[in-house]
Design a protein around this motif. Structure first.
Motif, PDB file in Angstrom:
ATOM      1  N   GLY A   1     -26.824 -96.903 -89.931  1.00 24.93           N
ATOM      2  CA  GLY A   1     -27.113 -96.003 -88.829  1.00 24.93           C
ATOM      3  C   GLY A   1     -28.347 -95.804 -88.421  1.00 24.93           C
ATOM      4  N   GLU A   2     -29.204 -96.515 -88.662  1.00 25.85           N
ATOM      5  CA  GLU A   2     -30.718 -96.527 -88.463  1.00 25.85           C
ATOM      6  C   GLU A   2     -30.858 -97.176 -86.911  1.00 25.85           C
ATOM      7  OE1 GLU A   2     -33.502 -95.007 -89.237  1.00 25.85           O
ATOM      8  OE2 GLU A   2     -32.856 -94.296 -91.434  1.00 25.85           O
ATOM      9  N   PRO A   3     -31.650 -96.669 -86.198  1.00 22.39           N
ATOM     10  CA  PRO A   3     -31.884 -97.464 -84.556  1.00 22.39           C
ATOM     11  C   PRO A   3     -32.839 -98.358 -84.988  1.00 22.39           C
ATOM     12  CG  PRO A   3     -33.265 -95.251 -85.031  1.00 22.39           C
ATOM     13  CD  PRO A   3     -32.365 -95.161 -86.121  1.00 22.39           C
ATOM     14  N   TRP A   4     -32.654 -99.498 -84.723  1.00 18.87           N
ATOM     15  CA  TRP A   4     -33.597-100.758 -84.507  1.00 18.87           C
ATOM     16  C   TRP A   4     -34.596-101.147 -83.443  1.00 18.87           C
ATOM     17  CZ3 TRP A   4     -34.363-103.510 -89.298  1.00 18.87           C
ATOM     18  CH2 TRP A   4     -33.273-103.178 -90.060  1.00 18.87           C
ATOM     19  N   VAL A   5     -35.730-101.369 -83.497  1.00 20.18           N
ATOM     20  CA  VAL A   5     -36.649-101.816 -82.842  1.00 20.18           C
ATOM     21  C   VAL A   5     -36.414-103.521 -83.072  1.00 20.18           C
ATOM     22  CG1 VAL A   5     -39.109-102.292 -82.100  1.00 20.18           C
ATOM     23  CG2 VAL A   5     -38.079-100.033 -82.663  1.00 20.18           C
ATOM     24  N   ARG A   6     -36.059-104.055 -81.801  1.00 25.60           N
ATOM     25  CA  ARG A   6     -35.590-105.872 -82.188  1.00 25.60           C
ATOM     26  C   ARG A   6     -36.584-106.570 -81.329  1.00 25.60           C
ATOM     27  NH1 ARG A   6     -29.349-106.170 -81.320  1.00 25.60           N
ATOM     28  NH2 ARG A   6     -30.088-108.372 -81.618  1.00 25.60           N
ATOM     29  N   PHE A   7     -36.367-107.843 -81.294  1.00 26.85           N
ATOM     30  CA  PHE A   7     -37.202-108.509 -80.554  1.00 26.85           C
ATOM     31  C   PHE A   7     -36.391-109.256 -79.408  1.00 26.85           C
ATOM     32  CE2 PHE A   7     -39.211-108.434 -84.800  1.00 26.85           C
ATOM     33  CZ  PHE A   7     -40.539-108.113 -84.322  1.00 26.85           C
ATOM     34  N   ASP A   8     -36.926-110.109 -78.493  1.00 28.22           N
ATOM     35  CA  ASP A   8     -36.407-110.576 -77.333  1.00 28.22           C
ATOM     36  C   ASP A   8     -35.277-111.563 -77.867  1.00 28.22           C
ATOM     37  OD1 ASP A   8     -38.025-109.458 -75.635  1.00 28.22           O
ATOM     38  OD2 ASP A   8     -39.365-111.222 -75.584  1.00 28.22           O
ATOM     39  N   ARG A   9     -34.291-111.712 -77.181  1.00 28.86           N
ATOM     40  CA  ARG A   9     -32.980-112.397 -77.576  1.00 28.86           C
ATOM     41  C   ARG A   9     -33.272-113.847 -78.080  1.00 28.86           C
ATOM     42  NH1 ARG A   9     -31.015-108.750 -74.231  1.00 28.86           N
ATOM     43  NH2 ARG A   9     -29.246-107.550 -74.780  1.00 28.86           N
ATOM     44  N   ASP A  10     -34.103-114.514 -77.399  1.00 24.29           N
ATOM     45  CA  ASP A  10     -34.564-115.929 -77.865  1.00 24.29           C
ATOM     46  C   ASP A  10     -35.530-115.959 -78.855  1.00 24.29           C
ATOM     47  OD1 ASP A  10     -36.560-115.094 -76.462  1.00 24.29           O
ATOM     48  OD2 ASP A  10     -36.936-116.937 -75.158  1.00 24.29           O
ATOM     49  N   ASN A  11     -35.768-114.832 -79.377  1.00 27.34           N
ATOM     50  CA  ASN A  11     -37.308-114.988 -80.465  1.00 27.34           C
ATOM     51  C   ASN A  11     -36.415-115.209 -81.704  1.00 27.34           C
ATOM     52  OD1 ASN A  11     -39.104-113.890 -82.397  1.00 27.34           O
ATOM     53  ND2 ASN A  11     -40.056-112.619 -80.646  1.00 27.34           N
TER      54      ASN A  11
END
Length: 297
Positions: free
Chosen positions: A188-198
């Protein structure tokens, strides 16, 4: 054909114009133009096409430049090896690092190397894509690469440690009271993610899938430091290599369970010179954070 022509062609491709390439190389513009024209006449092909945005390599030019880059890199390594002595090492060392790996370890090792060989020039760049890292290694344009995996032979690939991944929480987050965060507690936590090709985003996706977590993405970023800072400000949680956590944010970092880690592989070309060999040994001496060692807090 000469290495000088190769270097001039690579500079034109990088800068997009003869004028800018001449400034980069610190030579007169006519010299660059003449070398490129001579090279094209000798090869019987057009290496560059003029577009509204500048000079761009033609399809055959791109193929030629790939091989030219290999030749120039090999020449630099050969010069460095030939000039290497007991007290002197000159030349250029080109290093690529899979983003997030060795953020703390590499600067320390390079600092020792530069103090030992002050005339050695070092160029380092981070590459987010694991596929691009592997391609660069195969092309032979790198003197050393740090990455999670490669298809090179065991003689070229050296396992120097393991990088543990940690979760970064916002200031005041409920899970900061724990010494280690169970991944299922992040449901349920929101995520800070990376670019899709990372490559780092692929690690996160695999972790979420393996632990049956559904990601709620609030942002995508390109740099590990940005992900950590945004997570620290409470935008969402993020998962990064332990050594990539910027100083001042260690109190917001927690190891996770089950442990998430990746091997750190140093790849050097066959017949590595003294600079690559020395750096490889220095990296072996650095502390790499794995599940058996404490994460810096």
């Amino acid at each position: 054909m000469s290495l000088r022509q190769f270097e001039y062609a690579l500079a034109v491709a990088e800068e997009g114009s003869v004028t800018a390439a001449a400034e980069l190389l610190r030579v007169a513009q006519p010299s660059v133009s003449q070398q490129i024209l001579g090279l094209e006449r000798e090869l019987g092909v057009k290496l560059f096409a003029r577009t509204p945005t500048g000079l761009v390599p033609t399809p055959v030019g791109r193929a030629f430049l790939r091989e030219a880059e290999v030749a120039v890199s090999a020449s630099r390594r050969a010069r460095a090896t030939a000039r290497a002595g007991a007290d002197e090492l000159v030349g250029e060392l080109v290093i690529a690092v899979q983003m997030g790996f060795g953020t703390r370890q590499l600067p320390g090792a390079l600092g020792v190397l530069r103090r030992r060989f002050p005339r050695l020039e070092v160029t380092v760049f981070e590459e987010p894509s694991a596929a691009e890292m592997d391609r660069l290694c195969r092309r032979g344009v790198l003197d050393l690469a740090l990455m999670a995996a490669c298809e090179r032979s065991p003689a070229a690939a050296h396992h120097i440690g393991d990088e543990e991944f940690v979760v970064v929480l916002g200031d005041g987050h409920r899970l900061l009271d724990a010494d280690r965060v169970e991944l299922r507690e992040l449901e349920g936590e929101p995520w800070v993610r990376f670019d899709r090709d990372n490559a780092l985003d692929l690690v996160l996706l695999n972790v979420l899938r393996d632990n049956e977590l559904t990601p709620a993405t609030v942002a995508r970023v390109s740099q590990t430091a940005t992900a950590v800072r945004w997570a620290a400000d409470g935008l969402g949680v993020t998962l990064v290599p332990a050594s990539a956590v910027p100083h001042g944010h260690e109190h917001l970092v927690r190891p996770v369970f089950p442990v998430v880690s990746q091997p750190v592989i140093a790849v050097v070309p066959p017949g590595a010179g003294p600079a690559e060999t020395a750096l490889l040994e220095l990296l072996r001496q650095e502390t790499w954070y794995d599940s058996a060692s404490p994460v810096p807090r």
